[in-house]
Scaffold this active site. Structure first.
Site, PDB file in Angstrom:
ATOM      1  N   ARG A   1       0.575  -1.222   0.280  1.00  0.00           N
ATOM      2  CA  ARG A   1       0.019  -0.261   0.553  1.00  0.00           C
ATOM      3  C   ARG A   1       1.080   1.036   0.045  1.00  0.00           C
ATOM      4  O   ARG A   1       1.816   1.245   0.120  1.00  0.00           O
ATOM      5  CB  ARG A   1      -0.942  -0.128   1.347  1.00  0.00           C
TER       6      ARG A   1
ATOM      7  N   LYS B   1      -2.047  -9.109  10.678  1.00  0.00           N
ATOM      8  CA  LYS B   1      -3.866  -8.157  11.524  1.00  0.00           C
ATOM      9  C   LYS B   1      -5.091  -7.956  10.347  1.00  0.00           C
ATOM     10  O   LYS B   1      -5.287  -7.620  10.410  1.00  0.00           O
ATOM     11  CB  LYS B   1      -3.448  -7.392  12.864  1.00  0.00           C
ATOM     12  N   ASP B   2      -4.002  -7.015   9.051  1.00  0.00           N
ATOM     13  CA  ASP B   2      -4.772  -6.879   8.102  1.00  0.00           C
ATOM     14  C   ASP B   2      -5.174  -8.713   7.401  1.00  0.00           C
ATOM     15  O   ASP B   2      -6.261  -7.726   5.864  1.00  0.00           O
ATOM     16  CB  ASP B   2      -4.550  -5.635   7.279  1.00  0.00           C
TER      17      ASP B   2
ATOM     18  N   THR C   1     -13.314   5.328  17.563  1.00  0.00           N
ATOM     19  CA  THR C   1     -12.661   4.196  17.015  1.00  0.00           C
ATOM     20  C   THR C   1     -13.295   3.549  16.063  1.00  0.00           C
ATOM     21  O   THR C   1     -14.857   3.575  16.364  1.00  0.00           O
ATOM     22  CB  THR C   1     -11.789   3.636  18.168  1.00  0.00           C
TER      23      THR C   1
ATOM     24  N   SER D   1     -12.929   0.490  15.244  1.00  0.00           N
ATOM     25  CA  SER D   1     -12.394  -1.344  15.289  1.00  0.00           C
ATOM     26  C   SER D   1     -13.786  -1.582  16.299  1.00  0.00           C
ATOM     27  O   SER D   1     -13.843  -0.562  17.323  1.00  0.00           O
ATOM     28  CB  SER D   1     -10.972  -1.420  16.207  1.00  0.00           C
ATOM     29  N   LEU D   2     -14.198  -2.816  15.805  1.00  0.00           N
ATOM     30  CA  LEU D   2     -15.410  -3.283  16.949  1.00  0.00           C
ATOM     31  C   LEU D   2     -14.556  -4.185  18.439  1.00  0.00           C
ATOM     32  O   LEU D   2     -15.432  -3.841  18.688  1.00  0.00           O
ATOM     33  CB  LEU D   2     -15.791  -4.360  16.009  1.00  0.00           C
ATOM     34  N   ARG D   3     -13.293  -4.617  17.899  1.00  0.00           N
ATOM     35  CA  ARG D   3     -13.019  -5.159  19.431  1.00  0.00           C
ATOM     36  C   ARG D   3     -12.587  -4.989  20.477  1.00  0.00           C
ATOM     37  O   ARG D   3     -12.786  -4.074  21.705  1.00  0.00           O
ATOM     38  CB  ARG D   3     -11.439  -5.229  19.324  1.00  0.00           C
ATOM     39  N   ARG D   4     -11.943  -3.160  20.038  1.00  0.00           N
ATOM     40  CA  ARG D   4     -11.468  -1.855  20.488  1.00  0.00           C
ATOM     41  C   ARG D   4     -12.482  -1.157  21.317  1.00  0.00           C
ATOM     42  O   ARG D   4     -12.905  -0.764  22.868  1.00  0.00           O
ATOM     43  CB  ARG D   4     -10.769  -1.486  19.885  1.00  0.00           C
TER      44      ARG D   4
ATOM     45  N   ARG E   1     -11.310   6.630  10.448  1.00  0.00           N
ATOM     46  CA  ARG E   1     -11.068   6.411   9.197  1.00  0.00           C
ATOM     47  C   ARG E   1      -8.849   6.633   8.897  1.00  0.00           C
ATOM     48  O   ARG E   1      -9.130   8.073   9.257  1.00  0.00           O
ATOM     49  CB  ARG E   1     -11.555   6.175   8.565  1.00  0.00           C
TER      50      ARG E   1
ATOM     51  N   ASN F   1      -5.347   6.890   7.923  1.00  0.00           N
ATOM     52  CA  ASN F   1      -3.632   6.513   8.331  1.00  0.00           C
ATOM     53  C   ASN F   1      -3.798   6.939   9.753  1.00  0.00           C
ATOM     54  O   ASN F   1      -4.226   8.234  10.362  1.00  0.00           O
ATOM     55  CB  ASN F   1      -2.195   7.102   6.861  1.00  0.00           C
TER      56      ASN F   1
ATOM     57  N   THR G   1      -3.233  10.721   9.399  1.00  0.00           N
ATOM     58  CA  THR G   1      -4.272  11.938   9.553  1.00  0.00           C
ATOM     59  C   THR G   1      -5.753  11.277  10.592  1.00  0.00           C
ATOM     60  O   THR G   1      -6.126  12.459  11.287  1.00  0.00           O
ATOM     61  CB  THR G   1      -5.610  10.977   8.819  1.00  0.00           C
ATOM     62  N   ARG G   2      -5.590  10.484  11.371  1.00  0.00           N
ATOM     63  CA  ARG G   2      -6.516   9.966  12.913  1.00  0.00           C
ATOM     64  C   ARG G   2      -6.374  11.149  13.456  1.00  0.00           C
ATOM     65  O   ARG G   2      -6.573  12.133  14.482  1.00  0.00           O
ATOM     66  CB  ARG G   2      -6.525   8.654  12.974  1.00  0.00           C
TER      67      ARG G   2
ATOM     68  N   CYS H   1     -16.772 -13.902  10.169  1.00  0.00           N
ATOM     69  CA  CYS H   1     -17.583 -12.582  10.102  1.00  0.00           C
ATOM     70  C   CYS H   1     -16.415 -11.791  11.061  1.00  0.00           C
ATOM     71  O   CYS H   1     -15.877 -12.376  11.650  1.00  0.00           O
ATOM     72  CB  CYS H   1     -18.768 -13.342  11.037  1.00  0.00           C
TER      73      CYS H   1
END
Length: 302
Positions: A9, A79-80, A122, A124-127, A144, A146, A149-150, A234
């Site tokens: 990327r 992790k991606d 965030t 992220s569902l996990r976070r 969202r 990089n 940006t965040r 999922c």
């Protein structure tokens, strides 16, 4: 042999990771060239990843480049990478894991707030889920982009803090204050740079074995087996982290409901042997202790 074409990327962090792989290969006297490719995940910065409805949103374009022979290898944050890989694409090598942790970054105006008072950004569902387990009344915002940006959004928009991977901050040599979050179990394989290759390029894949870090590979394969056994394709709030010290491994894993109220965790220390699929074994323990019902509930909510 001609140069090894390294696909990546085109974000600053992804390019850093590609250069790190190039450095390892150059240390073994191989020529390299880096080919940046814009991914679909980078093009759509307005929707949270889980709402895009696909896994591998950051890897798909590099997979296509690999299959079209535009590049020889693809470098990713592991992790991606989905646990189910496209036909003819394989994970060939892993660099040594550096920083697996999640960290909290606050804006200056929120530096004195307690954790439960923070408005948190965030996607992220996990976070979100793991944080909600401890701080159920938190107001969340989608974010969202990089790291840069965040952090810019953190200063400009109406929230107090965000959660980032420590690996990205360290790799970018960013001089920012952060707080460790021991309540968070990382995403499976967080903090690991992985190299994917084409199954029909054995010569290049053999070269990559010379830079593979076996101890990291053992741990992340366990984490990814835990993830794949639980999620079945999922996207769900799942954390997994394995750490190997000599022949002992400590494995921590958890599945959490989206609202944080239902949390099924496992924490095991054991002697490693390569015959047993420990990730699958621990995931099945979670599934048998309410995880199957919880996964069905999560799938119905997404």
């Amino acid at each position: 042999m001609k140069s090894i074409r390294i696909g990546t990327r085109n974000s600053a962090l992804a390019l850093w990771q590609a250069r790190e792989v190039a450095r390892h290969l150059q240390n073994h006297n191989y020529l390299t060239e880096i080919t940046p490719i814009v991914s679909s995940g980078d093009k759509n910065l307005n929707q949270p990843l889980y709402s895009l409805g696909i896994t591998g949103v950051f890897t798909r374009d590099l997979d296509i480049a690999l299959l079209n022979d535009e590049i020889d290898i693809a470098v990713h944050s592991l992790k991606d990478i989905p646990t189910q890989l496209p036909h003819n694409i394989e994970l060939i090598a892993h660099l040594e894991r550096d920083y697996p942790q999640d960290v909290l970054i606050r804006r200056q105006s929120a530096k004195d707030k307690e954790f439960h008072e923070l408005k948190l950004a965030t996607s992220s569902l996990r976070r979100r889920a793991f944080w909600s387990k401890h701080y159920p009344d938190t107001q969340f915002f989608d974010i969202r982009g990089n790291i840069q940006t965040r952090l810019q959004k953190l200063e400009e928009q109406d929230f107090d803090a965000t959660i980032l991977s420590l690996a990205g901050i360290k790799r970018m040599k960013m001089d920012i204050n952060y707080e460790m979050l021991p309540v968070m179990i990382p995403a499976a394989a967080q903090g690991v740079i992985a190299i994917a290759g084409h199954s029909e390029k054995p010569e290049i894949n053999e070269i990559l074995q010379s830079i593979n870090h076996k101890q990291t590979q053992i741990c992340v394969e366990m984490e990814r087996n835990f993830l794949s056994t639980l999620e079945g394709g999922c996207t769900a709030p799942i954390g997994a982290f394995a750490e190997k010290i000599e022949n002992q491994i400590r494995f921590k894993g958890a599945l959490c409901s989206l609202d944080g109220k239902n949390y099924i965790a496992i924490d095991e220390s054991f002697e490693y042997n390569e015959e047993e699929n420990f990730g699958e074994k621990f995931a099945n323990i979670v599934l048998e202790n309410g995880g199957r019902e919880l996964m069905a509930e999560i799938k119905s909510q997404l």
